[in-house]
Enzyme design. Sequence first.
Site, PDB file in Angstrom:
ATOM      1  N   TRP A 156      18.221 -68.591  62.227  1.00 12.54           N
ATOM      2  CA  TRP A 156      18.660 -68.846  63.661  1.00 12.54           C
ATOM      3  C   TRP A 156      18.723 -67.650  64.557  1.00 12.54           C
ATOM      4  CZ3 TRP A 156      22.887 -65.677  64.071  1.00 12.54           C
ATOM      5  CH2 TRP A 156      23.456 -65.513  62.923  1.00 12.54           C
ATOM      6  N   ASN A 157      18.894 -66.357  63.800  1.00 15.76           N
ATOM      7  CA  ASN A 157      19.157 -65.361  64.533  1.00 15.76           C
ATOM      8  C   ASN A 157      18.170 -64.837  65.449  1.00 15.76           C
ATOM      9  OD1 ASN A 157      17.792 -64.323  62.514  1.00 15.76           O
ATOM     10  ND2 ASN A 157      18.850 -62.604  62.038  1.00 15.76           N
ATOM     11  N   LYS A 180      10.078 -75.219  59.142  1.00 17.45           N
ATOM     12  CA  LYS A 180      11.493 -75.807  59.327  1.00 17.45           C
ATOM     13  C   LYS A 180      12.169 -74.742  59.919  1.00 17.45           C
ATOM     14  CE  LYS A 180      15.261 -75.625  57.084  1.00 17.45           C
ATOM     15  NZ  LYS A 180      16.237 -75.744  58.161  1.00 17.45           N
ATOM     16  N   GLY A 236      15.683 -65.396  55.774  1.00 18.05           N
ATOM     17  CA  GLY A 236      16.930 -65.966  55.920  1.00 18.05           C
ATOM     18  C   GLY A 236      17.939 -65.122  54.666  1.00 18.05           C
ATOM     19  N   GLU A 258      11.617 -62.420  53.499  1.00 18.23           N
ATOM     20  CA  GLU A 258      12.186 -61.540  54.527  1.00 18.23           C
ATOM     21  C   GLU A 258      13.715 -61.848  54.321  1.00 18.23           C
ATOM     22  OE1 GLU A 258      10.939 -59.047  56.169  1.00 18.23           O
ATOM     23  OE2 GLU A 258       8.642 -59.554  55.772  1.00 18.23           O
ATOM     24  N   LEU A 259      14.429 -60.954  53.826  1.00 19.39           N
ATOM     25  CA  LEU A 259      15.790 -61.280  53.336  1.00 19.39           C
ATOM     26  C   LEU A 259      16.802 -60.464  53.950  1.00 19.39           C
ATOM     27  CD1 LEU A 259      14.991 -62.317  49.509  1.00 19.39           C
ATOM     28  CD2 LEU A 259      14.865 -63.798  51.481  1.00 19.39           C
ATOM     29  N   CYS A 292      19.008 -58.835  60.765  1.00 15.98           N
ATOM     30  CA  CYS A 292      18.919 -58.428  59.314  1.00 15.98           C
ATOM     31  C   CYS A 292      18.821 -56.791  59.432  1.00 15.98           C
ATOM     32  CB  CYS A 292      17.723 -58.750  58.760  1.00 15.98           C
ATOM     33  SG  CYS A 292      16.250 -58.577  59.682  1.00 15.98           S
ATOM     34  N   GLU A 389      26.289 -57.869  54.206  1.00 14.86           N
ATOM     35  CA  GLU A 389      26.295 -57.838  55.737  1.00 14.86           C
ATOM     36  C   GLU A 389      27.454 -58.459  56.241  1.00 14.86           C
ATOM     37  OE1 GLU A 389      22.552 -60.633  55.395  1.00 14.86           O
ATOM     38  OE2 GLU A 389      21.634 -59.047  56.617  1.00 14.86           O
TER      39      GLU A 389
END
Length: 487
Positions: A156-157, A180, A236, A258-259, A292, A389
């Site tokens: 969502w960011n 999604k 995410g 991509e974490l 991130c 984080e």
Amino acid sequence: MTSFNESLLRNRAYVGGEWVPAISGATFDVRNPATNELVGTVPHMAPEDVEHAIAQAQRAFGEWSARSANERAEPLKAWAQLIVLHAADLAAILTREQGKPLADAKNEVLFAASFVEWFAQEARRTYGDVIPATRRDTSFTTVKEPIGVAAGITPWNLPCAMVTRKAAPALAAGCTMVLKPAEHTPLSALALCALAERAGIPPGVLNVVTAERSAAEAIGRTLSTSASVGKLSFTGSTAVGKLLLAQCAGTMKRVSLELGGNSPFIVFADADLDIAVSSALFAKFRNAGQTCIAPNRFLVEDSVHDAFVERMLAAMHTLKAGDGMDPDVTLGPVISEDAVKKIERHIANALDRGATLVAGGKRVHREGYFFEPTLLTGITADMAMSCEETFGPVMGLATFSSERELIERANATRMGLASYLFTRDASRVHRVSHALQAGIVGVNTGMIATEVAPFGGYKESGIGREGAREGIDEFMETKFICQAFAA
Ligand code: NAP
């Protein structure tokens, strides 16, 4: 308050070129995190809807992948142009569902368009090789081919940019996609689909299924275990990334992840402190600290610590918190009550272990999920905010006294996404930027994301790269053709 084109605000998902409800008919509401107002209502889909979307993407794959690169590039270019044309409308939807200030939302939309524009061009450069053969009667060539149906799961960011950073290279490569978006931000993804449809991207090539969090695990499992899906691209949290990676093993899916990050922001005594401070303000407080690549660990050389704190406090006073639809606002809310609680937990943990609160530290008591811009000093490696984080407008500062100590501390994390380095010493730039275990190093700048350079992490921050020429490779297989011929 800014008005926008309501036609992009969709209340149905986009599957097989149709705007559809969930098979069950279920829906869920999307609310503005600044005001709690209802922004839209969208389908709450389930694995059966996802199976249908995968079948539509499979059906569309034949024609789409058979197109020449130019033929795929044309509708992608048109899509990029429409995104730019409707940047204000998309930004208003983004701000209302996600909370970031309108100017930041507009920048994100233009960033999103840049991926579509870039990959429309990259489609034409997916070169293979002619390899000098080891036999006289044989030719060796390689060609790149699209993997097939790709699945995308986005957070969502960055509700627009994370969609196009996956969909554009997938489509440019010749893949079709089922995507999604996050529960909090389905409306931006659907608005992008409305423009993709107008741009002439054929039915079934891009499909978006929407769902509330209660279905995220089941939908993720469907996408990651389906034998009809050749590739999963996920952005995410690291925890969910690990789960999806394990689930993908059964079908040997190609996977890009991509974490999360835990980025160090390093200020040496010889740095230009004004540049360091303005970069920190941008990189840390943009999107209320919810990126991130947001600096999570500020490491400042002893002798400039106090000067840095003083200037940083002055810079933080320029932030104006509020509803992002107000054009004067520069700091939006965080995404949810859970996000506020995590920030509070990190601050309480730091204070318990001896940190000093210099500014902020509290939630703002008004409608929405607002948190004061916060500055803490005396952060140590054992505190929660050094290990995870924080994902909020909170800066925690620690000091260091030597380059060797700094490198050890900067690398003392299982994450390795971004890092920031401020110094005027060119030799130190070389030494430290090579020693940092991170996929991205910003030297004397906080602006490090661009469509033309590879974005991705070392260690548990992910697998693979997005953007740049690497980004399209993630959606392609390399085929070696070994052809014997009559001499
Ligand atoms: P998240 O909980 O992992 O959610 C990301 C996406 O995965 C959402 O669509 C979510 O759906 C879905 N999801 C949640 N649980 C799932 C499951 N068990 N199986 C399959 N899908 C599942 O992450 P987040 O907290 O929303 O996003 C923030 C994280 O993303 C941070 O760690 C940030 O660093 C990372 N991020 C990384 C990058 C990068 O490029 N490296 C960029 C942006 C963000 P719901 O929304 O319905 O839960």
